[in-house]
Design a protein around this motif. Sequence first.
Motif, short mmCIF file in Angstrom:
data_model
loop_
_atom_site.label_atom_id
_atom_site.label_comp_id
_atom_site.label_asym_id
_atom_site.label_seq_id
_atom_site.Cartn_x
_atom_site.Cartn_y
_atom_site.Cartn_z
N LEU A 201 0.83 -1.21 0.00
CA LEU A 201 0.00 0.00 0.00
C LEU A 201 0.86 1.25 0.00
O LEU A 201 0.58 2.21 -0.74
CB LEU A 201 -0.93 -0.02 1.21
CG LEU A 201 -1.82 1.22 1.41
CD1 LEU A 201 -2.76 1.38 0.22
CD2 LEU A 201 -2.60 1.11 2.70
N TRP A 204 2.38 1.73 -3.41
CA TRP A 204 1.37 2.22 -4.35
C TRP A 204 1.09 3.70 -4.14
O TRP A 204 1.02 4.48 -5.10
CB TRP A 204 0.08 1.41 -4.17
CG TRP A 204 -0.98 1.74 -5.16
CD1 TRP A 204 -1.12 1.26 -6.43
CD2 TRP A 204 -2.07 2.66 -4.96
NE1 TRP A 204 -2.22 1.79 -7.04
CE2 TRP A 204 -2.83 2.66 -6.16
CE3 TRP A 204 -2.48 3.46 -3.89
CZ2 TRP A 204 -3.96 3.44 -6.31
CZ3 TRP A 204 -3.60 4.24 -4.05
CH2 TRP A 204 -4.34 4.24 -5.24
N LEU A 205 0.96 4.16 -2.89
CA LEU A 205 0.71 5.58 -2.61
C LEU A 205 1.91 6.43 -3.02
O LEU A 205 1.75 7.53 -3.58
CB LEU A 205 0.42 5.76 -1.12
CG LEU A 205 -0.90 5.19 -0.62
CD1 LEU A 205 -0.99 5.33 0.90
CD2 LEU A 205 -2.09 5.89 -1.29
#
Length: 220
Positions: A201, A204-205
Amino acid sequence: MKRLGVKWLGLRRERADRAQRSLFGRMLDWMLVPALLLWPLSVALTWLVAQGLANQPFDRELAAAVRLLGRDMAAQAQREIGLTDYAPSTAAAETLRTDDEDSRHFQVRGLRGEVLAGEAGLRTAPEDDRAVPGEVHFRDDVLAGQPVRVAAMAVPGFDQLAGAPPVVQVAETRERRARLAIEITKGVILPQLVMLPLAVLLVWLALTRGIAPLHELQQR
């Protein structure tokens, strides 16, 4: 004409978005795929380290048992003025007792390498005959089809001119060691399993925010 211009701008934006997604996907692949490929290697290395850590406390117990057995055998040989037979004393036999998980076996070899007492099927390693008396050596072996951990020691205090020093060995099955190694591996791997989705995550951010200026530049 105006309609064609709008359509052309729409196509350019669609191509820019497609290029951005393609770039985002490639960067994500280059960051995540190596990590996923290294995961099995990490598990294997963790297991190997866990086995080494699990051996340490049990090896200390085995070393204490084999030293006590050696002292007991040497004291009995001095009392009987010779080394022709051996029977463990009560204190030595106590260190050889088994429990619900593992069993222990011992062996005592005389000056000519003959088995004086204990498990005849327990092999000796070539380095045992050349070992310094009093030093404990460990090895992994198989006894009666079961994997065992063996501690061996050449007993000090004997005239080596009469032959090789007598050797005492204590072998222990590996159930407790395997269970401890599994617990250590779980303690290391389970937190990694929890952190892995969080790491994905965050990657991805970070990529989304990193590519955002490029997207704005493409729009301009």
